[in-house]
Design a protein around this motif. Sequence first.
Motif, short mmCIF file in Angstrom:
data_model
loop_
_atom_site.label_atom_id
_atom_site.label_comp_id
_atom_site.label_asym_id
_atom_site.label_seq_id
_atom_site.Cartn_x
_atom_site.Cartn_y
_atom_site.Cartn_z
N LEU A 152 -6.99 -6.38 16.47
CA LEU A 152 -7.03 -5.61 17.70
C LEU A 152 -5.64 -5.51 18.32
CD1 LEU A 152 -10.28 -7.02 19.34
CD2 LEU A 152 -10.01 -4.90 18.03
N CYS A 153 -5.39 -4.38 19.00
CA CYS A 153 -4.14 -4.18 19.71
C CYS A 153 -4.19 -4.97 21.02
CB CYS A 153 -3.92 -2.70 20.00
SG CYS A 153 -2.39 -2.34 20.87
N LEU A 154 -3.22 -5.87 21.20
CA LEU A 154 -3.15 -6.70 22.41
C LEU A 154 -2.39 -6.02 23.53
CD1 LEU A 154 -2.30 -10.13 20.73
CD2 LEU A 154 -4.55 -9.30 21.47
N ALA A 155 -1.42 -5.19 23.16
CA ALA A 155 -0.60 -4.53 24.17
C ALA A 155 0.13 -3.34 23.56
CB ALA A 155 0.42 -5.50 24.77
N THR A 156 0.28 -2.29 24.35
CA THR A 156 1.19 -1.20 24.05
C THR A 156 2.35 -1.32 25.02
OG1 THR A 156 -0.59 0.25 23.26
CG2 THR A 156 1.49 1.29 23.90
N VAL A 192 14.36 -12.86 -10.11
CA VAL A 192 14.90 -12.13 -11.25
C VAL A 192 14.61 -10.64 -11.15
CG1 VAL A 192 14.81 -14.08 -12.82
CG2 VAL A 192 12.81 -12.60 -12.59
N GLY A 193 13.87 -10.22 -10.13
CA GLY A 193 13.63 -8.81 -9.92
C GLY A 193 12.38 -8.26 -10.57
N GLU A 194 11.57 -9.13 -11.18
CA GLU A 194 10.33 -8.67 -11.81
C GLU A 194 9.18 -8.79 -10.81
OE1 GLU A 194 9.93 -7.25 -14.72
OE2 GLU A 194 12.08 -7.39 -15.10
N PRO A 195 8.39 -7.73 -10.63
CA PRO A 195 7.28 -7.82 -9.67
C PRO A 195 6.21 -8.79 -10.15
CG PRO A 195 7.17 -5.77 -10.91
CD PRO A 195 8.48 -6.41 -11.26
N VAL A 196 5.72 -9.62 -9.22
CA VAL A 196 4.65 -10.56 -9.54
C VAL A 196 3.35 -10.16 -8.84
CG1 VAL A 196 6.20 -12.47 -9.99
CG2 VAL A 196 5.34 -12.12 -7.67
N LEU A 197 3.43 -9.21 -7.91
CA LEU A 197 2.24 -8.80 -7.18
C LEU A 197 2.45 -7.39 -6.63
CD1 LEU A 197 -0.53 -9.75 -6.05
CD2 LEU A 197 0.70 -10.50 -4.01
N SER A 198 1.47 -6.54 -6.81
CA SER A 198 1.52 -5.19 -6.27
C SER A 198 0.40 -5.04 -5.25
CB SER A 198 1.35 -4.16 -7.40
OG SER A 198 1.43 -2.85 -6.90
N LEU A 199 0.76 -4.65 -4.02
CA LEU A 199 -0.19 -4.56 -2.92
C LEU A 199 -0.46 -3.09 -2.63
CD1 LEU A 199 1.54 -7.20 -0.64
CD2 LEU A 199 -0.38 -7.59 -2.20
N LYS A 200 -1.70 -2.69 -2.75
CA LYS A 200 -2.05 -1.29 -2.55
C LYS A 200 -2.35 -1.01 -1.08
CE LYS A 200 -3.91 -0.46 -7.19
NZ LYS A 200 -5.09 0.00 -7.98
N GLY A 201 -1.72 0.06 -0.58
CA GLY A 201 -1.94 0.49 0.79
C GLY A 201 -3.02 1.54 0.87
N PRO A 202 -3.22 2.13 2.06
CA PRO A 202 -4.25 3.16 2.23
C PRO A 202 -3.97 4.38 1.36
CG PRO A 202 -2.82 3.01 4.17
CD PRO A 202 -2.50 1.84 3.31
N ASN A 219 1.37 7.38 7.64
CA ASN A 219 0.16 7.87 8.30
C ASN A 219 -0.14 7.18 9.64
OD1 ASN A 219 -0.75 5.36 7.51
ND2 ASN A 219 -2.68 6.10 6.65
N GLY A 220 0.80 6.34 10.12
CA GLY A 220 0.64 5.72 11.43
C GLY A 220 -0.07 4.39 11.43
N THR A 221 -0.42 3.87 10.26
CA THR A 221 -1.09 2.58 10.18
C THR A 221 -0.13 1.51 9.65
OG1 THR A 221 -1.88 2.84 7.91
CG2 THR A 221 -3.27 3.72 9.67
N ALA A 222 -0.51 0.27 9.85
CA ALA A 222 0.16 -0.87 9.23
C ALA A 222 -0.91 -1.75 8.62
CB ALA A 222 0.98 -1.65 10.24
N TRP A 223 -0.63 -2.29 7.45
CA TRP A 223 -1.56 -3.20 6.78
C TRP A 223 -0.93 -4.57 6.63
CZ3 TRP A 223 -5.13 -1.23 2.30
CH2 TRP A 223 -5.92 -0.17 2.78
N VAL A 224 -1.79 -5.58 6.66
CA VAL A 224 -1.37 -6.97 6.44
C VAL A 224 -2.15 -7.52 5.26
CG1 VAL A 224 -1.22 -9.27 7.46
CG2 VAL A 224 -0.91 -7.25 8.91
N TRP A 225 -1.45 -8.18 4.33
CA TRP A 225 -2.07 -8.75 3.13
C TRP A 225 -1.85 -10.25 3.06
CZ3 TRP A 225 1.03 -4.42 2.99
CH2 TRP A 225 0.47 -3.23 2.50
N GLN A 234 -5.80 -7.35 7.25
CA GLN A 234 -6.08 -6.51 8.41
C GLN A 234 -5.47 -5.13 8.22
OE1 GLN A 234 -7.98 -7.12 10.87
NE2 GLN A 234 -8.13 -9.36 11.01
N ALA A 235 -6.12 -4.13 8.78
CA ALA A 235 -5.55 -2.80 8.94
C ALA A 235 -5.34 -2.59 10.43
CB ALA A 235 -6.49 -1.74 8.37
#
Length: 247
Positions: A100-104, A12-22, A46-52, A61-62
């Motif tokens: 951890l980064c596994l590969a670039t 229905v378009g109503e937020p049920v969860l707000s996830l705060k980033g850095p 800022n070059g990061t990715a976060w997982v919730w 994880q950051a």
Amino acid sequence: AAKAKVKRFLMVGEPVLSLKGPHNAQAALAVALSADGALAAAGFVNGTAWVWSLRRGAKEQALLRHAGPVQAVAFSPDGRRGITGSTDETSKVWSLDTGLCLATLAPHGGLVLAALLLPDGERALTACFDGAVRLSSVDGGQCLRVLREATALDVPVLSMALSGDGAWLLTGSFDGSARVWDVRSGQCARTLDGHREQIKTVALAADAQLALTGSVDGSARLWDLKTGVCLRSLHVAAAMPATDGAE
């Protein structure tokens, strides 16, 4: 700077969860959900990715770090790995168990705008502003194949989606065209024309029979991939002018 937030919505378009980033993220440029709906990820300026965890609403994880804004983020089908793509012209594959980064992966010649992991988790697809899609090995990061259409050289690829078995790839481009690729051979199987402007988002049915494309021209199109025919076109209604009386 204001804190970046990622929100989960009900239908229905109503937020049920707000996830705060850095706190220094400025903005989220890319978001993704894991296949089981348990995890969310976002890539930031800022070059990061976060997982919730969506069950707990807490950071898992950051993923640190790219040298430029993260424009693309995606999960492996099993949710154990993630991939990011950045304006620093690189893509990175991450362990979501350890952060951890596994590969670039082997660098593109321009901004990385979309990235996906194949079902085996050992290969990745990345799309670039230079118009190329690269299939790379996670083990070592080397490029295995370049997918590029001779008639669309240097046309940026903005969006990608995979079939359930990873055999077929759908791409959306800056020129308003979409293409279906045989991942194994690297050949373009079909071109879908109809949008007037760049295609920012695409989706592919698990069996690769149907596709959806969304464009900044204000339309979404449903395609039959056997025939290449547009089955339905949905248009966003233009804003109505203000009126000062009853209709």
